[in-house]
Design a protein around this motif. Structure first.
Motif, mmCIF file in Angstrom:
data_model
loop_
_atom_site.group_PDB
_atom_site.id
_atom_site.type_symbol
_atom_site.label_atom_id
_atom_site.label_comp_id
_atom_site.label_asym_id
_atom_site.label_seq_id
_atom_site.Cartn_x
_atom_site.Cartn_y
_atom_site.Cartn_z
ATOM 1 N N MET A 23 0.840 -1.209 0.000
ATOM 2 C CA MET A 23 0.000 0.000 0.000
ATOM 3 C C MET A 23 0.869 1.250 0.000
ATOM 4 N N ALA A 24 0.479 2.205 -0.825
ATOM 5 C CA ALA A 24 1.276 3.431 -0.941
ATOM 6 C C ALA A 24 1.241 4.255 0.346
ATOM 7 N N HIS A 25 2.348 4.938 0.591
ATOM 8 C CA HIS A 25 2.435 5.902 1.687
ATOM 9 C C HIS A 25 1.938 7.242 1.129
ATOM 10 N N ILE A 26 1.008 7.875 1.826
ATOM 11 C CA ILE A 26 0.406 9.105 1.286
ATOM 12 C C ILE A 26 1.049 10.347 1.896
ATOM 13 N N ILE A 27 1.581 11.189 1.013
ATOM 14 C CA ILE A 27 2.177 12.456 1.438
ATOM 15 C C ILE A 27 1.238 13.575 0.984
ATOM 16 N N VAL A 28 0.760 14.357 1.912
ATOM 17 C CA VAL A 28 -0.071 15.502 1.561
ATOM 18 C C VAL A 28 0.754 16.767 1.773
ATOM 19 N N VAL A 29 0.760 17.646 0.791
ATOM 20 C CA VAL A 29 1.443 18.926 0.949
ATOM 21 C C VAL A 29 0.355 19.994 1.054
ATOM 22 N N GLY A 30 0.217 20.564 2.229
ATOM 23 C CA GLY A 30 -0.909 21.457 2.452
ATOM 24 C C GLY A 30 -0.586 22.647 3.332
ATOM 25 N N ASN A 31 -1.320 23.702 3.069
ATOM 26 C CA ASN A 31 -1.319 24.916 3.879
ATOM 27 C C ASN A 31 -2.383 25.763 3.224
ATOM 28 N N GLU A 32 -3.390 26.193 3.965
ATOM 29 C CA GLU A 32 -4.454 26.906 3.265
ATOM 30 C C GLU A 32 -4.078 28.338 2.911
ATOM 31 N N LYS A 33 -2.869 28.744 3.286
ATOM 32 C CA LYS A 33 -2.349 30.038 2.838
ATOM 33 C C LYS A 33 -1.864 29.896 1.394
ATOM 34 N N GLY A 34 -2.278 30.784 0.522
ATOM 35 C CA GLY A 34 -1.824 30.729 -0.870
ATOM 36 C C GLY A 34 -0.354 31.105 -0.989
ATOM 37 N N GLY A 35 0.312 30.522 -1.954
ATOM 38 C CA GLY A 35 1.675 30.922 -2.300
ATOM 39 C C GLY A 35 2.750 30.568 -1.298
ATOM 40 N N ALA A 36 2.496 29.579 -0.460
ATOM 41 C CA ALA A 36 3.495 29.207 0.556
ATOM 42 C C ALA A 36 4.621 28.365 -0.028
ATOM 43 N N GLY A 37 4.387 27.813 -1.220
ATOM 44 C CA GLY A 37 5.407 26.968 -1.849
ATOM 45 C C GLY A 37 4.987 25.503 -1.961
ATOM 46 N N LYS A 38 3.708 25.222 -1.774
ATOM 47 C CA LYS A 38 3.234 23.829 -1.795
ATOM 48 C C LYS A 38 3.572 23.123 -3.116
ATOM 49 N N SER A 39 3.263 23.786 -4.232
ATOM 50 C CA SER A 39 3.454 23.099 -5.518
ATOM 51 C C SER A 39 4.941 22.935 -5.837
ATOM 52 N N THR A 40 5.735 23.935 -5.472
ATOM 53 C CA THR A 40 7.187 23.839 -5.692
ATOM 54 C C THR A 40 7.765 22.697 -4.861
ATOM 55 N N VAL A 41 7.370 22.647 -3.600
ATOM 56 C CA VAL A 41 7.860 21.599 -2.703
ATOM 57 C C VAL A 41 7.337 20.231 -3.174
ATOM 58 N N SER A 42 6.069 20.181 -3.590
ATOM 59 C CA SER A 42 5.483 18.916 -4.075
ATOM 60 C C SER A 42 6.276 18.368 -5.249
ATOM 61 N N MET A 43 6.577 19.249 -6.209
ATOM 62 C CA MET A 43 7.294 18.816 -7.408
ATOM 63 C C MET A 43 8.666 18.266 -7.042
ATOM 64 N N HIS A 44 9.322 18.938 -6.103
ATOM 65 C CA HIS A 44 10.666 18.485 -5.734
ATOM 66 C C HIS A 44 10.637 17.168 -4.956
ATOM 67 N N ILE A 45 9.680 17.018 -4.061
ATOM 68 C CA ILE A 45 9.603 15.746 -3.318
ATOM 69 C C ILE A 45 9.266 14.600 -4.282
ATOM 70 N N ALA A 46 8.242 14.816 -5.115
ATOM 71 C CA ALA A 46 7.778 13.729 -5.990
ATOM 72 C C ALA A 46 8.873 13.334 -6.991
ATOM 73 N N THR A 47 9.553 14.324 -7.546
ATOM 74 C CA THR A 47 10.597 14.014 -8.527
ATOM 75 C C THR A 47 11.793 13.347 -7.857
ATOM 76 N N ALA A 48 12.147 13.823 -6.655
ATOM 77 C CA ALA A 48 13.253 13.184 -5.934
ATOM 78 C C ALA A 48 12.919 11.713 -5.673
ATOM 79 N N LEU A 49 11.695 11.433 -5.266
ATOM 80 C CA LEU A 49 11.304 10.041 -4.993
ATOM 81 C C LEU A 49 11.363 9.201 -6.272
#
Ligand SMILES: Nc1ncnc2c1ncn2[C@@H]1O[C@H](COP(=O)(O)OP(=O)(O)OP(=O)(O)O)[C@@H](O)[C@H]1O
Ligand SMILES: [Mg+2]
Length: 269
Positions: free
Chosen positions: A1-27
């Motif tokens: 079963m996959a391990h689920i990583i959620v990248v969240g913060n309800e504040k806009g522009g905190a860097g969620k998508s940038t951080v998500s891309m780097h974590i997912a690509t590194a993995l």
């Protein structure tokens, strides 16, 4: 079963998508089968990022390890149970399909409070919250006094995470490992930076998260989007020598990935 990583913060522009891309690509680059879901159904930043990657690599004729982007499936309304929310159903259908064949599912959340994001938080084995180095952003985690010293209580986003933790406990799931990382840090030592550091570490004990080393403000974190690349891919697309800032960024990414402490992952870049 996959391990689920959620990248969240309800504040806009905190860097969620940038951080998500780097974590997912590194993995993906370390050999882990990684699926990505984008819950920002309007902006689709990480979806666009991964589409750019596919297109750019195709023009080069390269095949670099990449996370796989998946849209939430469309659901026939007639298949919903009475009272069941269509977004809950779409998300759980996506996760159920991806879980058996992936090591990780990374879910990038929108920068606002949505039902979809709230449900995703209760699915998180690991929750990563990037935070801009500003007390305006901190205010969504906790309220603090005029001096930026004394925390008076949790705020909307922490309360949402608390509710997600409760839900998981009731369902007998393992607790969320919540990690907060400061993003877009300035290079100089400044009073605000020190204050934020103290406030974040104080809050960590109080509401139960770990603090990961963050990313500095660096051009490299924002210039690679049109090509869908991360700084880990530069050598593979022919960049011979990384400049000092890029080497430092790579170290920041390595330190952040290490501190996530993901199951079965040993950092080898
Ligand atoms: N470490 C960094 N250095 C420089 N720029 C950064 C860094 N992190 C993020 N950015 C830039 O900051 C902006 C916001 O980043 P991003 O889109 O990743 O945030 P987000 O939390 O996903 O936003 P939203 O809430 O809108 O989804 C973007 O322009 C991005 O390129
Ligand atoms: Mg985003």
């Amino acid at each position: 079963m996959a391990h689920i990583i959620v990248v969240g913060n309800e504040k806009g522009g905190a860097g969620k998508s940038t951080v998500s891309m780097h974590i997912a690509t590194a993995l993906a680059r370390m050999g882990h089968q990684t699926a990505v879901l984008d819950l920002d159904l309007r902006q689709k930043t990480i979806g666009r990022y991964l589409e750019n990657r596919e297109a750019y690599l195709a023009t080069l004729g390269f095949d670099l390890p990449s996370p796989e982007y998946h849209e939430l499936p469309e659901i026939d309304k007639s298949s919903l149970k009475p009272g069941e929310n269509i977004y809950d159903h779409r998300l759980s259908a996506a996760v159920a399909t991806l879980e058996p064949d992936n090591d990780f599912i990374l879910i990038d959340c929108p920068g606002s409070h949505t039902r979809l994001s709230q449900v995703a938080h209760s699915l998180a084995d690991t929750l990563v919250t990037p935070l801009n180095d500003s007390f305006i952003d901190f205010d969504l985690l906790a309220h603090i006094d005029a001096e930026g010293e004394k925390i008076s209580g949790p705020s909307v986003y922490s309360e949402m995470v608390w509710a997600a933790r409760q839900l998981r406990a009731q369902a007998g799931l393992k607790p969320i490992d919540w990690i907060v990382m400061r993003n877009r840090l300035g290079a100089q030592r400044m009073v605000n930076k020190d204050k934020m550091e103290r406030a974040v570490s104080r809050l960590a004990k109080r509401i139960g998260f770990r603090v990961a080393p963050g990313f500095n403000e660096r051009v490299i974190f924002r210039e690679l989007f049109p090509r869908g690349l991360t700084l880990l891919d530069l050598k593979d697309v022919g960049v011979q020598k990384l400049n000092i800032s890029n080497v430092a960024a790579r170290q920041e990414l390595r330190d952040m990935m290490k501190s996530l402490n993901l199951p079965g992952v040993s950092i080898n870049f």
